[in-house]
Design an enzyme around this catalytic site. Structure first.
Site, short mmCIF file in Angstrom:
data_model
loop_
_atom_site.label_atom_id
_atom_site.label_comp_id
_atom_site.label_asym_id
_atom_site.label_seq_id
_atom_site.Cartn_x
_atom_site.Cartn_y
_atom_site.Cartn_z
N ASP A 343 -2.94 -10.16 -2.19
CA ASP A 343 -2.44 -9.70 -0.89
C ASP A 343 -1.46 -8.54 -1.13
O ASP A 343 -1.06 -8.26 -2.26
CB ASP A 343 -1.79 -10.86 -0.13
CG ASP A 343 -1.76 -10.64 1.37
OD1 ASP A 343 -1.94 -9.48 1.82
OD2 ASP A 343 -1.57 -11.60 2.12
N GLU A 538 2.78 -12.09 11.13
CA GLU A 538 3.39 -12.55 9.87
C GLU A 538 4.82 -13.04 10.07
O GLU A 538 5.14 -13.66 11.06
CB GLU A 538 3.27 -11.45 8.80
CG GLU A 538 1.80 -11.07 8.56
CD GLU A 538 1.60 -10.12 7.39
OE1 GLU A 538 2.18 -10.34 6.34
OE2 GLU A 538 0.83 -9.14 7.56
C1 BGC Z 1 1.96 -6.14 5.92
C2 BGC Z 1 0.52 -5.72 6.08
C3 BGC Z 1 0.46 -4.69 7.12
C4 BGC Z 1 1.36 -3.56 6.76
C5 BGC Z 1 1.41 -2.57 7.84
C6 BGC Z 1 2.78 -4.97 5.54
O1 BGC Z 1 4.11 -5.32 5.34
O2 BGC Z 1 2.07 -7.13 4.96
O3 BGC Z 1 -0.32 -6.72 6.46
O4 BGC Z 1 -0.85 -4.26 7.28
O5 BGC Z 1 2.69 -3.98 6.51
O6 BGC Z 1 1.68 -1.31 7.34
C1 BGC Z 2 -1.58 -10.01 5.04
C2 BGC Z 2 -3.06 -10.18 4.89
C3 BGC Z 2 -3.75 -8.89 5.22
C4 BGC Z 2 -3.20 -7.77 4.38
C5 BGC Z 2 -3.81 -6.43 4.67
C6 BGC Z 2 -1.06 -8.80 4.35
O1 BGC Z 2 0.25 -8.57 4.68
O2 BGC Z 2 -0.92 -11.16 4.56
O3 BGC Z 2 -3.51 -11.21 5.72
O4 BGC Z 2 -5.13 -9.02 5.03
O5 BGC Z 2 -1.82 -7.66 4.61
O6 BGC Z 2 -3.38 -5.92 5.86
#
Ligand code: BGC
Ligand code: BGC
Length: 846
Positions: A343, A538
């Site tokens: 991740d 999240e």
């Molecule tokens: C998250 C990702 C998200 C991204 C957006 C990250 O902190 O974990 O899931 O797509 O921020 O830029």
């Molecule tokens: C999330 C994932 C997601 C990834 C890409 C992460 O922060 O936990 O679920 O697929 O970002 O956006």
């Protein structure tokens, strides 16, 4: 060269390398595949006994043999033999489109790109399908321009409730609503439609299905899970996988309109203590298997091509570094033969690792690093680690073989993409029909004293700030990561809940009136009040307790009932919440979850036909238990002392007597849990606080919404980036106005006596034309002198005693934080909370 020696040395002594190793591309003669010291897996994390899984006790599953075949393996052998070390390492690294350009892609041999929740073509979340296709083509062209092996990219995106990053796409209910539908065929069909829309925009791979089993409703990702009980996810994981990918067939690539899936997040992402995102699940191996693993055997048996490792920990150890789970179990009894992706920079959370360096994660079984912005130094460091033997060549070849296998089966080596650019598929009417059907099936009726269904010849008032708000009814992971910052104009072709009700009522000869604050000129026969949580994703959605925070809907409901008007509540949320006061103030209460773009599905069930008969009955039942009080967490049906308000599986139909006696209005949240000391932190107002904007026209209550305006428009608020994405709010004053946190009265006597201070982290975005004031309760101090420096974040701490001495009723503070301007001013704030006075708190009034 220096970089190389340093990295090798650092790897030897176990130090991580923060790379200054940005060099232009490499050439083939730098390869030294032969020089790998023999070791089985290279460096690994040391696991305490409680974090070591025992493969013998796990259930068995297996990726279908058709994931590969002799010809494919021979082809892989051939490709591997031609690949340079650089090309191999590059295959294992995935960059985010916000941090890599096609030119970089031509220069570095990376194997994958992703579009994160806030990443979009040209950095515009509001980009259209054509821009997405162009972006995919530009990156592919860059790979074509490379020297050497030219292995196609795999492009991943979070299409988690439809193709939710793309303007105009069909947005399905989030998984929590689909869980309530208890319909495996439906989720399979939704996955098919999602795959078609993704394929039309040129992406290859979705980061779904989410097979989490969320056990604590405080978790901000609860809505991404189908239910609290493993039975639902076990029944859905297979159909969703087949819907996305179709069946794997030896010697064939995925069918037209199919894309690769990724079961996530392996493992126990939904099992963390207190529902803390990315936290620790201190549970037995038996529970890990029985509850959290439930979705993996069926998705693996169905052929899921990739799995994503979880950010979270099991018994104190980050899963992303746990080789017993990622390798011994996943590749052992679970029989997974696709590739494992990590991740978002999750590897950086492993002790001893950074975002730029983590051989431990790779050796534990991660085949592809999701390294959004860290890809370049990570690439160089990983390269060095293979050279130094911290990662063995065997391990690297294994990972690359798995990635190539998936790329072949997913059809990425084919040049034809028959659906790419088929814009007619994006938000196609037949796709929206599937979504609307899903909305109907997802609704759960919790109370109905007979007011529902609503007769269509009635005069219907539709109230609540969520009634005509497609962004709010869609939730997080919608156009932007947090799902915030949208207006209805960003959803062409979609229908708000209000839009659906208006259509149903007026076409049957009734009258529907929209009034967000519930006011009316002519008394309606019935009022439908649509309200609930505002979007989050999240950790930004993690809660301390389950009391629904926004006081405004209750005010609206009570006003209506006092006027003798029957009320129907439609509650939009990512989880069950303690809403007893709202339920008491409603004649009917519907849990609508996060229905997505087809709000018309709500009216289909709520509004009767012309003969007064329901057009569709309620069929949804709770996939999560509904709490009796706000602190009743965790709450799962397999617990000994299980005593929910509405049990798992509960859901009324129109045949049931749905009347309900008055419920207790004691939330169980004590003074301390009322958060007397935290008002705005980490991008959110903390319950029970929410925002109110006041000018001479009166009050407006954006509540928890990400934007809003005072009645006369003298102050406007919107979400902006602070030290994290979307973690701050900007206030633009054009005339006299005040922005304040309100919610309940708290006694701050003790805090004031203890010399605690209001801490404000703020930024003057321009020099104010008049004066700016900071308040706690009734009293204010002049903030203008602290607004001189513009454009940078600053902190100020003002003693509570200062406000008390200026006249604040400190024993009953209803507005613990306010900002006021008497003329044009722009100010952003990121934090407003109490903090101890470390000698740094001031009292400017003295
Ligand atoms: C998250 C990702 C998200 C991204 C957006 C990250 O902190 O974990 O899931 O797509 O921020 O830029
Ligand atoms: C999330 C994932 C997601 C990834 C890409 C992460 O922060 O936990 O679920 O697929 O970002 O956006």
């Amino acid at each position: 060269m220096l970089c190389k020696t340093y990295a090798a040395l650092a790897a030897l002594i176990g130090v991580t390398v923060l790379s200054a190793c940005d060099q232009p591309a490499l050439n083939a003669d730098q390869t030294d595949d032969g020089a790998v010291p023999p070791a089985e897996r290279g460096v690994l994390l040391d696991l305490p006994p409680e974090a070591r899984a025992n493969p013998d006790v796990w259930p068995r599953s297996a990726t279908p043999a058709a994931i590969t075949d002799e010809a494919s393996e021979a082809r892989i052998d051939e490709i591997l033999a031609q690949m340079t070390l650089e090309e191999k390492v590059g295959q294992t690294i995935q960059a985010d489109i916000s941090a890599i350009t096609p030119a970089d892609m031509a220069a570095y041999p990376l194997g994958s790109i992703l579009a994160g929740g806030n990443s979009a073509p040209g950095g515009r979340n509001w980009a259209g399908a054509e821009d997405w296709v162009q972006l995919a083509r530009d990156f592919r062209a860059a790979v074509e321009a490379r020297e050497g092996a030219r292995i196609p990219l795999i492009f991943g995106i979070d299409a988690v409730h439809g193709h939710n990053n793309v303007i105009g796409a069909t947005i399905f209910p989030h998984n929590i609503g689909l869980g309530a539908a208890r319909n495996p065929d439906l989720v399979g069909r939704i996955a098919e439609v999602t795959a078609l829309e993704v394929a039309a925009t040129g992406a290859d791979w979705t980061f779904g299905p989410t097979v989490a089993v969320p056990r604590d409703l405080r978790w901000g990702r609860t809505y991404e899970g189908y239910g609290e009980d493993p039975e639902i996810v076990a029944s859905y994981a297979g159909p969703v996988t087949l819907g996305l990918q179709g069946e794997l067939r030896a010697g064939e690539v995925l069918g037209v309109g199919r894309i690769a899936g990724s079961a996530k997040h392996f493992l126990a992402d939904g099992g963390t203590v207190d529902g803390v995102d990315q936290g620790d699940a201190p549970i037995s191996e038996e529970e890990l298997i029985r509850v959290h693993n439930a979705g993996y055997p069926p998705t693996i048996d169905a052929g899921v091509l990739t799995v994503m490792a979880s950010f979270s920990s099991w018994n104190g150890v980050k899963i992303t570094g746990n080789q017993t789970l990622l390798d011994d179990v996943l590749r052992g009894p679970l029989g997974f033969e696709g590739f494992l992706v990590s991740d978002w920079n999750a590897h950086g959370q492993i002790p001893g690792c950074t975002n730029e360096s983590c051989p431990e994660a790779f050796n534990a079984g991660i085949d592809m690093f999701m390294a959004p912005d860290s890809w370049r130094p990570l690439y160089y460091n990983t390269l060095e680690q293979v050279r130094s033997g911290a990662i063995t060549m065997e391990r690297l070849d294994e990972a690359v073989r798995r990635i190539l296998r998936v790329k072949i089966r997913a059809g990425l080596f084919e040049t034809e993409r028959p659906l790419e650019g088929r814009y007619d598929l994006i938000g196609a009417p037949e796709h929206r029909a599937v979504a609307r059907d899903a909305v109907r099936q997802s609704l759960v009726l919790l109370k109905n004293d007979g007011v529902l269904p609503v007769r269509p010849d009635a005069r219907v008032l539709v109230a609540g700030s969520a009634a005509d708000n497609i962004g709010q009814q869609s939730g997080g992971w919608t156009l932007s990561w947090q799902g915030t910052g949208t207006t209805n104009a960003d959803f062409p072709g979609a229908t708000s809940i209000w839009g659906g009700i208006e259509e149903a009522v007026t076409s049957a000869g009734g009258t529907a009136v929209l009034s967000a604050d519930g006011s009316y000129d002519e008394a309606p026969d019935v009022a439908i009040v649509v309200f609930g949580e505002t979007p989050y994703a999240e950790f930004q959605g993690d809660l301390d307790h389950l009391a629904f925070a926004d006081p405004e809907p209750l005010r609206v409901l009570r006003n209506l009932q006092e006027a003798g008007i029957p009320t129907v509540s439609v509650f939009i949320s990512g989880r069950p919440m303690w809403t007893n006061p709202e339920i008491n103030a409603s004649n009917a209460f519907v849990a609508a979850w996060l229905p997505g773009s087809e709000g018309g599905g709500v009216a289909d069930v709520l509004i009767a036909d012309e003969a007064g008969q329901a057009r569709y009955d309620f069929t949804g039942t709770l996939s999560f238990s509904w709490p009796r009080h706000a602190l009743q967490t965790p709450l799962n049906r397999d617990m000994d002392d299980y005593d929910p308000l509405f049990a798992y599986g509960f859901g009324l139909t129109y045949d049931d007597d749905g009347a309900l006696d008055a419920l207790s209005e004691e939330s169980g949240v004590s003074g301390d849990a009322a958060n007397p000391d935290r008002y705005f932190v980490e991008g959110r107002f903390v319950a029970p606080w929410s925002l109110l904007l006041r000018d001479e026209g009166g009050d407006s209550r954006p509540g928890l919404a990400p934007s809003g305006e005072s009645p006369r428009g003298n102050v406007a608020m919107r979400t902006v980036d602070g030290s994290a994405q979307e973690s701050a709010r900007a206030l633009t004053f054009t005339g006299p106005a005040r922005a304040l946190a309100w919610g309940t009265a708290v006694d701050l006597t003790r805090q004031a006596n203890g010399e605690m201070a209001l801490l404000l982290r703020y930024r003057a975005d321009s020099a104010p034309e008049g004066q700016v004031w900071l308040g706690v309760g009734e009293a204010e101090i002049d903030l203008t002198p602290f607004m001189a420096e513009t454009g940078s974040w600053q902190e100020i701490k003002v003693r509570l005693s200062c406000f008390r001495d200026l006249g604040t009723n400190i024993a009953a503070v209803e507005e613990p934080f306010s900002l006021r301007a008497d003329g044009p001013a722009m100010i952003s704030f990121e934090t407003a909370r109490l903090a101890s006075n470390e000698g740094d708190a001031i009292c400017p009034a003295e």
